[in-house]
Design a protein around this motif. Structure first.
Motif, PDB file in Angstrom:
ATOM      1  N   PHE A  42       0.806  -1.217   0.000  1.00  0.00           N
ATOM      2  CA  PHE A  42       0.000   0.000   0.000  1.00  0.00           C
ATOM      3  C   PHE A  42       0.843   1.273   0.000  1.00  0.00           C
ATOM      4  N   ASP A  43       1.787   1.376   0.920  1.00  0.00           N
ATOM      5  CA  ASP A  43       2.529   2.626   1.094  1.00  0.00           C
ATOM      6  C   ASP A  43       3.702   2.787   0.137  1.00  0.00           C
ATOM      7  N   VAL A  44       4.371   1.692  -0.194  1.00  0.00           N
ATOM      8  CA  VAL A  44       5.562   1.769  -1.046  1.00  0.00           C
ATOM      9  C   VAL A  44       5.195   1.569  -2.523  1.00  0.00           C
ATOM     10  N   ALA A  45       4.615   0.419  -2.836  1.00  0.00           N
ATOM     11  CA  ALA A  45       4.362   0.083  -4.242  1.00  0.00           C
ATOM     12  C   ALA A  45       3.177   0.836  -4.846  1.00  0.00           C
ATOM     13  N   SER A  46       2.069   0.895  -4.138  1.00  0.00           N
ATOM     14  CA  SER A  46       0.858   1.491  -4.714  1.00  0.00           C
ATOM     15  C   SER A  46       0.859   3.010  -4.676  1.00  0.00           C
ATOM     16  N   ARG A  47       1.039   3.560  -3.483  1.00  0.00           N
ATOM     17  CA  ARG A  47       0.907   5.008  -3.332  1.00  0.00           C
ATOM     18  C   ARG A  47       2.222   5.772  -3.422  1.00  0.00           C
ATOM     19  N   GLY A  48       3.335   5.095  -3.236  1.00  0.00           N
ATOM     20  CA  GLY A  48       4.634   5.755  -3.281  1.00  0.00           C
ATOM     21  C   GLY A  48       4.860   6.721  -2.120  1.00  0.00           C
ATOM     22  N   GLU A  49       4.157   6.506  -1.017  1.00  0.00           N
ATOM     23  CA  GLU A  49       4.273   7.396   0.143  1.00  0.00           C
ATOM     24  C   GLU A  49       5.490   7.103   1.011  1.00  0.00           C
ATOM     25  N   ALA A  50       6.104   5.942   0.825  1.00  0.00           N
ATOM     26  CA  ALA A  50       7.285   5.574   1.598  1.00  0.00           C
ATOM     27  C   ALA A  50       8.307   4.940   0.654  1.00  0.00           C
ATOM     28  N   ALA A  51       9.573   5.056   1.017  1.00  0.00           N
ATOM     29  CA  ALA A  51      10.639   4.475   0.200  1.00  0.00           C
ATOM     30  C   ALA A  51      10.794   2.983   0.458  1.00  0.00           C
ATOM     31  N   LEU A  52      10.463   2.546   1.679  1.00  0.00           N
ATOM     32  CA  LEU A  52      10.561   1.150   2.061  1.00  0.00           C
ATOM     33  C   LEU A  52       9.727   0.922   3.300  1.00  0.00           C
ATOM     34  N   CYS A  53       9.490  -0.334   3.638  1.00  0.00           N
ATOM     35  CA  CYS A  53       8.721  -0.660   4.835  1.00  0.00           C
ATOM     36  C   CYS A  53       9.671  -0.988   5.987  1.00  0.00           C
ATOM     37  N   LYS A  54       9.108  -1.151   7.179  1.00  0.00           N
ATOM     38  CA  LYS A  54       9.942  -1.401   8.357  1.00  0.00           C
ATOM     39  C   LYS A  54      10.668  -2.746   8.290  1.00  0.00           C
ATOM     40  N   HIS A  55      10.119  -3.707   7.565  1.00  0.00           N
ATOM     41  CA  HIS A  55      10.773  -5.009   7.445  1.00  0.00           C
ATOM     42  C   HIS A  55      12.004  -4.925   6.545  1.00  0.00           C
ATOM     43  N   GLN A  56      11.910  -4.127   5.482  1.00  0.00           N
ATOM     44  CA  GLN A  56      13.070  -3.897   4.623  1.00  0.00           C
ATOM     45  C   GLN A  56      14.162  -3.179   5.406  1.00  0.00           C
ATOM     46  N   LEU A  57      13.772  -2.190   6.181  1.00  0.00           N
ATOM     47  CA  LEU A  57      14.731  -1.459   7.009  1.00  0.00           C
ATOM     48  C   LEU A  57      15.394  -2.389   8.023  1.00  0.00           C
ATOM     49  N   ALA A  58      14.602  -3.253   8.648  1.00  0.00           N
ATOM     50  CA  ALA A  58      15.139  -4.203   9.630  1.00  0.00           C
ATOM     51  C   ALA A  58      16.131  -5.168   8.980  1.00  0.00           C
ATOM     52  N   ALA A  59      15.808  -5.655   7.785  1.00  0.00           N
ATOM     53  CA  ALA A  59      16.710  -6.575   7.083  1.00  0.00           C
ATOM     54  C   ALA A  59      18.030  -5.890   6.741  1.00  0.00           C
ATOM     55  N   ARG A  60      17.952  -4.656   6.246  1.00  0.00           N
ATOM     56  CA  ARG A  60      19.170  -3.906   5.919  1.00  0.00           C
ATOM     57  C   ARG A  60      20.017  -3.662   7.161  1.00  0.00           C
ATOM     58  N   ALA A  61      19.373  -3.248   8.245  1.00  0.00           N
ATOM     59  CA  ALA A  61      20.101  -2.960   9.488  1.00  0.00           C
ATOM     60  C   ALA A  61      20.744  -4.218  10.059  1.00  0.00           C
ATOM     61  N   ALA A  62      20.002  -5.319  10.079  1.00  0.00           N
ATOM     62  CA  ALA A  62      20.540  -6.569  10.621  1.00  0.00           C
ATOM     63  C   ALA A  62      21.767  -7.038   9.839  1.00  0.00           C
ATOM     64  N   LYS A  63      21.699  -6.944   8.524  1.00  0.00           N
ATOM     65  CA  LYS A  63      22.844  -7.373   7.716  1.00  0.00           C
ATOM     66  C   LYS A  63      24.035  -6.439   7.937  1.00  0.00           C
ATOM     67  N   ALA A  64      23.791  -5.129   7.954  1.00  0.00           N
ATOM     68  CA  ALA A  64      24.873  -4.162   8.146  1.00  0.00           C
ATOM     69  C   ALA A  64      25.543  -4.316   9.510  1.00  0.00           C
ATOM     70  N   LEU A  65      24.759  -4.691  10.518  1.00  0.00           N
ATOM     71  CA  LEU A  65      25.292  -4.842  11.875  1.00  0.00           C
ATOM     72  C   LEU A  65      25.775  -6.254  12.172  1.00  0.00           C
ATOM     73  N   GLY A  66      25.654  -7.141  11.207  1.00  0.00           N
ATOM     74  CA  GLY A  66      26.091  -8.519  11.404  1.00  0.00           C
ATOM     75  C   GLY A  66      25.217  -9.286  12.383  1.00  0.00           C
ATOM     76  N   LYS A  67      23.939  -8.957  12.442  1.00  0.00           N
ATOM     77  CA  LYS A  67      23.022  -9.573  13.407  1.00  0.00           C
ATOM     78  C   LYS A  67      22.097 -10.612  12.783  1.00  0.00           C
ATOM     79  N   CYS A  68      22.335 -10.987  11.540  1.00  0.00           N
ATOM     80  CA  CYS A  68      21.485 -11.972  10.864  1.00  0.00           C
ATOM     81  C   CYS A  68      21.856 -13.389  11.287  1.00  0.00           C
TER      82      CYS A  68
END
Length: 85
Positions: A42-68
């Motif tokens: 809804f927010d990212v793909a359809s309306r373009g109101e956000a660049a990414l969702c919180k799950h995408q952010l969490a995945a990026r942060a976990a990988k960058a911090l070595g927490k995966c």
């Protein structure tokens, strides 16, 4: 983080923050391109109101911090995860 044994293809499974009984326990995430959650659709793909969702952010942060937690699986399992979407 689920990694294909032969191809090295990466798919994240990020825990759902939702407490709904009928919702999934985890979302399938490609950090730059896709998440299986409703907010992504809804927010990212359809309306373009956000660049990414919180799950995408969490995945990026976990990988960058070595927490995966990384699990290497046959590529056929990666295909099954994607086909179940």
């Amino acid at each position: 983080l689920v990694v294909g044994q032969r191809t090295g293809r990466e798919v994240f499974q990020v825990a759902s923050g939702s407490h709904r009984r009928d919702g999934p326990d985890a979302h399938v995430v490609f950090p730059r391109h896709f998440c299986s959650c409703h907010a992504f659709f809804f927010d990212v793909a359809s309306r373009g109101e956000a660049a990414l969702c919180k799950h995408q952010l969490a995945a990026r942060a976990a990988k960058a911090l070595g927490k995966c937690v990384t699990v290497v699986v046959p590529d056929t399992l990666i295909a099954q995860i994607l086909m179940a979407l």
